[in-house]
Design a protein around this motif. Sequence first.
Motif, PDB file in Angstrom:
ATOM      1  N   ALA A  39      -2.932  52.860  41.693  1.00  0.00           N
ATOM      2  CA  ALA A  39      -3.894  51.968  42.346  1.00  0.00           C
ATOM      3  C   ALA A  39      -3.241  51.235  43.519  1.00  0.00           C
ATOM      4  O   ALA A  39      -3.856  51.038  44.588  1.00  0.00           O
ATOM      5  CB  ALA A  39      -4.448  50.967  41.327  1.00  0.00           C
ATOM      6  N   VAL A  40      -1.987  50.827  43.345  1.00  0.00           N
ATOM      7  CA  VAL A  40      -1.268  50.168  44.441  1.00  0.00           C
ATOM      8  C   VAL A  40      -1.102  51.121  45.613  1.00  0.00           C
ATOM      9  O   VAL A  40      -1.269  50.737  46.783  1.00  0.00           O
ATOM     10  CB  VAL A  40       0.098  49.647  43.948  1.00  0.00           C
ATOM     11  CG1 VAL A  40       0.976  49.235  45.128  1.00  0.00           C
ATOM     12  CG2 VAL A  40      -0.090  48.488  43.007  1.00  0.00           C
ATOM     13  N   PHE A  41      -0.751  52.390  45.309  1.00  0.00           N
ATOM     14  CA  PHE A  41      -0.599  53.376  46.369  1.00  0.00           C
ATOM     15  C   PHE A  41      -1.880  53.498  47.188  1.00  0.00           C
ATOM     16  O   PHE A  41      -1.864  53.468  48.428  1.00  0.00           O
ATOM     17  CB  PHE A  41      -0.204  54.725  45.755  1.00  0.00           C
ATOM     18  CG  PHE A  41      -0.124  55.847  46.750  1.00  0.00           C
ATOM     19  CD1 PHE A  41       0.977  55.974  47.581  1.00  0.00           C
ATOM     20  CD2 PHE A  41      -1.159  56.772  46.852  1.00  0.00           C
ATOM     21  CE1 PHE A  41       1.043  57.005  48.504  1.00  0.00           C
ATOM     22  CE2 PHE A  41      -1.092  57.795  47.781  1.00  0.00           C
ATOM     23  CZ  PHE A  41       0.023  57.917  48.612  1.00  0.00           C
ATOM     24  N   ALA A  42      -3.019  53.625  46.485  1.00  0.00           N
ATOM     25  CA  ALA A  42      -4.304  53.747  47.187  1.00  0.00           C
ATOM     26  C   ALA A  42      -4.633  52.464  47.953  1.00  0.00           C
ATOM     27  O   ALA A  42      -5.127  52.493  49.090  1.00  0.00           O
ATOM     28  CB  ALA A  42      -5.409  54.069  46.180  1.00  0.00           C
ATOM     29  N   GLY A  43      -4.340  51.315  47.334  1.00  0.00           N
ATOM     30  CA  GLY A  43      -4.653  50.049  47.998  1.00  0.00           C
ATOM     31  C   GLY A  43      -3.846  49.836  49.261  1.00  0.00           C
ATOM     32  O   GLY A  43      -4.364  49.358  50.283  1.00  0.00           O
TER      33      GLY A  43
ATOM     34  N   LEU B 125       4.754  56.060  53.986  1.00  0.00           N
ATOM     35  CA  LEU B 125       6.011  55.767  53.306  1.00  0.00           C
ATOM     36  C   LEU B 125       5.959  54.408  52.613  1.00  0.00           C
ATOM     37  O   LEU B 125       6.446  54.250  51.480  1.00  0.00           O
ATOM     38  CB  LEU B 125       7.163  55.797  54.314  1.00  0.00           C
ATOM     39  CG  LEU B 125       7.534  57.182  54.874  1.00  0.00           C
ATOM     40  CD1 LEU B 125       8.612  57.059  55.935  1.00  0.00           C
ATOM     41  CD2 LEU B 125       7.986  58.103  53.744  1.00  0.00           C
ATOM     42  N   ILE B 126       5.384  53.424  53.300  1.00  0.00           N
ATOM     43  CA  ILE B 126       5.271  52.098  52.691  1.00  0.00           C
ATOM     44  C   ILE B 126       4.406  52.158  51.439  1.00  0.00           C
ATOM     45  O   ILE B 126       4.684  51.489  50.427  1.00  0.00           O
ATOM     46  CB  ILE B 126       4.705  51.098  53.712  1.00  0.00           C
ATOM     47  CG1 ILE B 126       5.741  50.837  54.812  1.00  0.00           C
ATOM     48  CG2 ILE B 126       4.328  49.779  53.043  1.00  0.00           C
ATOM     49  CD1 ILE B 126       5.223  49.992  55.944  1.00  0.00           C
TER      50      ILE B 126
ATOM     51  N   ALA C  83       5.638  51.120  47.909  1.00  0.00           N
ATOM     52  CA  ALA C  83       4.920  50.076  47.184  1.00  0.00           C
ATOM     53  C   ALA C  83       4.538  50.546  45.783  1.00  0.00           C
ATOM     54  O   ALA C  83       4.616  49.773  44.804  1.00  0.00           O
ATOM     55  CB  ALA C  83       3.671  49.663  47.973  1.00  0.00           C
ATOM     56  N   ALA C  84       4.123  51.817  45.692  1.00  0.00           N
ATOM     57  CA  ALA C  84       3.765  52.350  44.369  1.00  0.00           C
ATOM     58  C   ALA C  84       4.984  52.396  43.454  1.00  0.00           C
ATOM     59  O   ALA C  84       4.918  52.020  42.276  1.00  0.00           O
ATOM     60  CB  ALA C  84       3.151  53.738  44.520  1.00  0.00           C
TER      61      ALA C  84
ATOM     62  N   PHE D  87       3.318  55.299  63.200  1.00  0.00           N
ATOM     63  CA  PHE D  87       2.699  54.238  62.410  1.00  0.00           C
ATOM     64  C   PHE D  87       2.061  54.817  61.152  1.00  0.00           C
ATOM     65  O   PHE D  87       2.203  54.264  60.049  1.00  0.00           O
ATOM     66  CB  PHE D  87       1.657  53.503  63.264  1.00  0.00           C
ATOM     67  CG  PHE D  87       0.920  52.429  62.527  1.00  0.00           C
ATOM     68  CD1 PHE D  87       1.483  51.176  62.335  1.00  0.00           C
ATOM     69  CD2 PHE D  87      -0.352  52.670  61.999  1.00  0.00           C
ATOM     70  CE1 PHE D  87       0.811  50.192  61.653  1.00  0.00           C
ATOM     71  CE2 PHE D  87      -1.032  51.685  61.309  1.00  0.00           C
ATOM     72  CZ  PHE D  87      -0.450  50.439  61.141  1.00  0.00           C
ATOM     73  N   HIS D  88       1.350  55.953  61.297  1.00  0.00           N
ATOM     74  CA  HIS D  88       0.684  56.565  60.145  1.00  0.00           C
ATOM     75  C   HIS D  88       1.709  57.031  59.103  1.00  0.00           C
ATOM     76  O   HIS D  88       1.519  56.846  57.893  1.00  0.00           O
ATOM     77  CB  HIS D  88      -0.176  57.750  60.598  1.00  0.00           C
ATOM     78  CG  HIS D  88      -1.291  57.330  61.500  1.00  0.00           C
ATOM     79  ND1 HIS D  88      -1.837  58.166  62.442  1.00  0.00           N
ATOM     80  CD2 HIS D  88      -1.962  56.151  61.611  1.00  0.00           C
ATOM     81  CE1 HIS D  88      -2.798  57.545  63.093  1.00  0.00           C
ATOM     82  NE2 HIS D  88      -2.884  56.310  62.612  1.00  0.00           N
TER      83      HIS D  88
END
Length: 683
Positions: free
Chosen positions: A11-15, A263-264, A268-269, A257-258
């Motif tokens: 969920a964090v990855f998607a967010g 990567l971020i 984050a996940a 940027f994309h």
Amino acid sequence: MERSALVPAVAVFAGVLVAGASLDVFFLRLEVEGHQRTGTELAQGSALAIEQEFARSLASASALGAMVEVGATDSQLDGVATRMLALNGGTANLQLARDGVISHLWPVRGNERALGLDLFNHALHGGYSRQVLETRRPLLYGPFELIQGGAGFALRVPVFVAGAGGERSWGLASAIVRLQGLLEHTRITRLLEAGYDYEISRELPGGGHPELLASSRTGGTRLEEPATDSIELPGQVWILGVAPRGGWKPSSSPVVFHVGVLLISLLAALLAYRILSLPETLRREVAARTAELEEAHREQRRAEEAQRHSQKLEAIGLLAGGVAHDFNNLLAGILGYADLLATEAKPGSIGEEAAQTISQAALRGAQLTRQLLAFARNGPQQQIDVDLHALVGEVTTLLARTLDKSVRIESHLDAPRHHVRGDPGQLQQVVLNLAVNARDAMPEGGLLTLASAVEDLDEESVTRGLVPGRYLVLSVTDTGVGIPKEHLDRIFEPFFTTKGEGHGTGLGLATVYGIVKGHHGSVRVYSEERVGSRFVVYLPLHDEPGAARAEQIETVPHGTGVVLVVDDEELVRRSAGRMLASLGYEPVLVSGGQEALDWLAARPAAPIAVVLDLVMPDMDGQACFRQLQARHPGLPVVVTSGFARNSGAQRLLDEGARVFVQKPYRTAELARALAAAIGGVKR
């Protein structure tokens, strides 16, 4: 693998991906808004430059008209007009039209065909010229084809003179502004270098699409959604529009940027999975550290904002100091020649009265420039006896000439004692700022009342930091629109204003508050919407100056011998030379430090003293002084400057200069300074 932590990590990855996409949109929007902000700032700055250019042209024409009103000679008119044309590069030429017929013209070369032109009966200029006299107000009109070629505008000012039968119409004073010269002198063409197109249009009296006056685009095509700012001119409103040459659309986001967002999101996940897998105590620690970082970022932003505010104030101070320095140089010549006129005029004659009036006006201007210098350099204020009734009288006399006729002024100065201790220039600024603020609150006209009284404040009645005692109370009341209750607590804050954009800096009432507090007083406000406002200023009452404290008239010392005057301003040099000649000295005038050194090298004997300007191009006063001291040790030097006595002047005094005199100086001040310098007294 912790299954309970895997789902939240996904969920964090998607967010974060969604947040990255939102951030991309946000940055693109910021880019567009940044372009629009830059365009708005460019439009405002360029619009202000055009307003100032026309203001200088209006001031030049008004000055010529004023000289006609007081009976100036043709040679005096020629000198002033030539000087103003040199100072105001945007003004193509200046005119005087007696009874509507052009009788004086500067410069004549290239404009010979305009001499003798009857403006009142001219097909193009007749209606406008008659309107100027009928309304008794300046008027700008154009564009029209100039005699010397090119499009231009005429700025005409009515001239009335006093005669035996009362006031009568003399004619017109005019400034002609060439459109191309206006664009070049105000540097609007610099917008093209910054990647922006511009257009200048004019609102039509009957409404409709504005008339295009000038554009950087060929073919007369209009700008799409430009950032605009209005230019208020006599009888006209112009609109300056600015837009990027490629439009307001944002650039596309880079691939880097994309990839970075992806990567971020992965990081984050992984971090979320790691955090959720750790014990509860570790998660609390991470949360605490995150909060600390956020607070640090907020502190950094606050510090950056404070630094920007400080830089803005410093820039305003530098601008004020430069304006005051240049204005003091002009006032030096005015005061010098006024003193000479007063000396040569017959006692009780109109010439003597005119010279004294010029001196008084120039001295008041000098007081105002001292306030600008004090603002620019944080200089100390004066502490002298001030008759507040006399000061209010001067302000009301000034306002009576400048306010719209729909605003009436009444004075009820009933205080039996009306002297305070302080700086007259700053106190005048308090009265003037409050009166102008009251005027702005009465756009449809009304009554402006200034009243005074004496009030005793005891322990129970004292509020807002005042100590018990006797106070002189000055109230400024208007019948204007009033102040909303929600704004009353903020009106003395710097840069807070309820006026529309372009109609107020937010510094007027803040300046009033600061000056009054600096004089150990207080200012209060009472207001009701649609009824009016009343500002009440409390100042500690001071004893009336008695006869025993009256100033004794100092004698003006004269002398003989050669005095070398070094100053880059011709008007200052000439007036100083006349002053020295009237005191018995033999003046020698040079325009710069190197010229002074060359003159001294060619002369076997040194002068008895040198009057040296501190701020000059090429070789400044400090460099010139040190070479003078090396070649002629002990040569008396009087240092002058349009700036206040600052560290540069103090260094020269420490190195051997005898006296510092701030411009504008009068004949008596120069005489006493020379006497002190020649006598070896340091001041």
